[in-house]
Design a protein around this motif. Structure first.
Motif, PDB file in Angstrom:
ATOM      1  N   LYS A  79     -26.658 -16.379 -24.779  1.00 51.50           N
ATOM      2  CA  LYS A  79     -26.424 -16.837 -25.711  1.00 51.50           C
ATOM      3  C   LYS A  79     -27.053 -17.983 -25.513  1.00 51.50           C
ATOM      4  CE  LYS A  79     -22.510 -14.082 -26.656  1.00 51.50           C
ATOM      5  NZ  LYS A  79     -23.151 -13.031 -27.397  1.00 51.50           N
ATOM      6  N   ALA A  89     -24.976 -20.559 -25.308  1.00 51.99           N
ATOM      7  CA  ALA A  89     -24.110 -20.790 -24.676  1.00 51.99           C
ATOM      8  C   ALA A  89     -24.693 -21.106 -23.669  1.00 51.99           C
ATOM      9  CB  ALA A  89     -23.159 -20.416 -25.152  1.00 51.99           C
ATOM     10  N   ASP A  90     -25.280 -19.747 -22.919  1.00 49.00           N
ATOM     11  CA  ASP A  90     -25.085 -19.396 -21.457  1.00 49.00           C
ATOM     12  C   ASP A  90     -26.267 -20.109 -20.323  1.00 49.00           C
ATOM     13  OD1 ASP A  90     -24.944 -16.262 -22.487  1.00 49.00           O
ATOM     14  OD2 ASP A  90     -23.508 -17.182 -21.716  1.00 49.00           O
ATOM     15  N   GLN A  98     -20.918 -31.269 -18.257  1.00 51.82           N
ATOM     16  CA  GLN A  98     -20.639 -29.956 -18.420  1.00 51.82           C
ATOM     17  C   GLN A  98     -19.855 -30.279 -16.902  1.00 51.82           C
ATOM     18  OE1 GLN A  98     -20.803 -27.068 -21.250  1.00 51.82           O
ATOM     19  NE2 GLN A  98     -21.795 -28.132 -22.339  1.00 51.82           N
TER      20      GLN A  98
END
Length: 120
Positions: free
Chosen positions: A87, A89-90, A43
């Motif tokens: 989360k 996603a972190d 990413q």
């Protein structure tokens, strides 16, 4: 060459907390803003927060507002990132970075990073 050293990463469950630390040289700490960004595998780099040299101004990206807090300890040349309500996603490698435009997501120097993993 500005030097930055991060620590404090680890593995936590969703909803948990971590506090990351970034130790900078005195010259960096006094002359430049310091920012945190993160990068997950495959990413793009994602800027999260920054703090001015004086410590009086903090900026946060939308995805961390209300959950992360950036602060400084002048006596230790250290910038902290308190991360709450984590989360999955972190999950990423978190780096601290600096440069004159660090609060505009332009980083001239950064540290090796510390891994944050959020999973149950």
């Amino acid at each position: 060459q500005e030097q930055l050293v991060e620590s404090g990463g680890g593995q936590v469950q969703p909803g948990g907390s971590l506090r990351l630390s970034c130790v900078a040289s005195l010259s960096t700490f006094e002359n430049f803003p310091i920012a945190w960004f993160r990068q997950a595998p495959g990413q793009e780099r994602e800027g999260g927060s920054c703090i001015s040299q004086s410590g009086l101004t903090q900026n946060y990206a939308r995805f961390v507002t209300g959950r992360f807090t950036i602060s400084t300890d002048n006596a230790k040349n250290t910038v902290y990132l308190q991360m709450n309500d984590l989360k999955p996603a972190d999950t990423a490698v978190y780096h601290c970075a600096t440069g004159p435009d660090a609060c505009r997501y332009e980083y001239d120097y950064w540290g090796q990073g510390t891994q944050v993993t959020v999973s149950s």
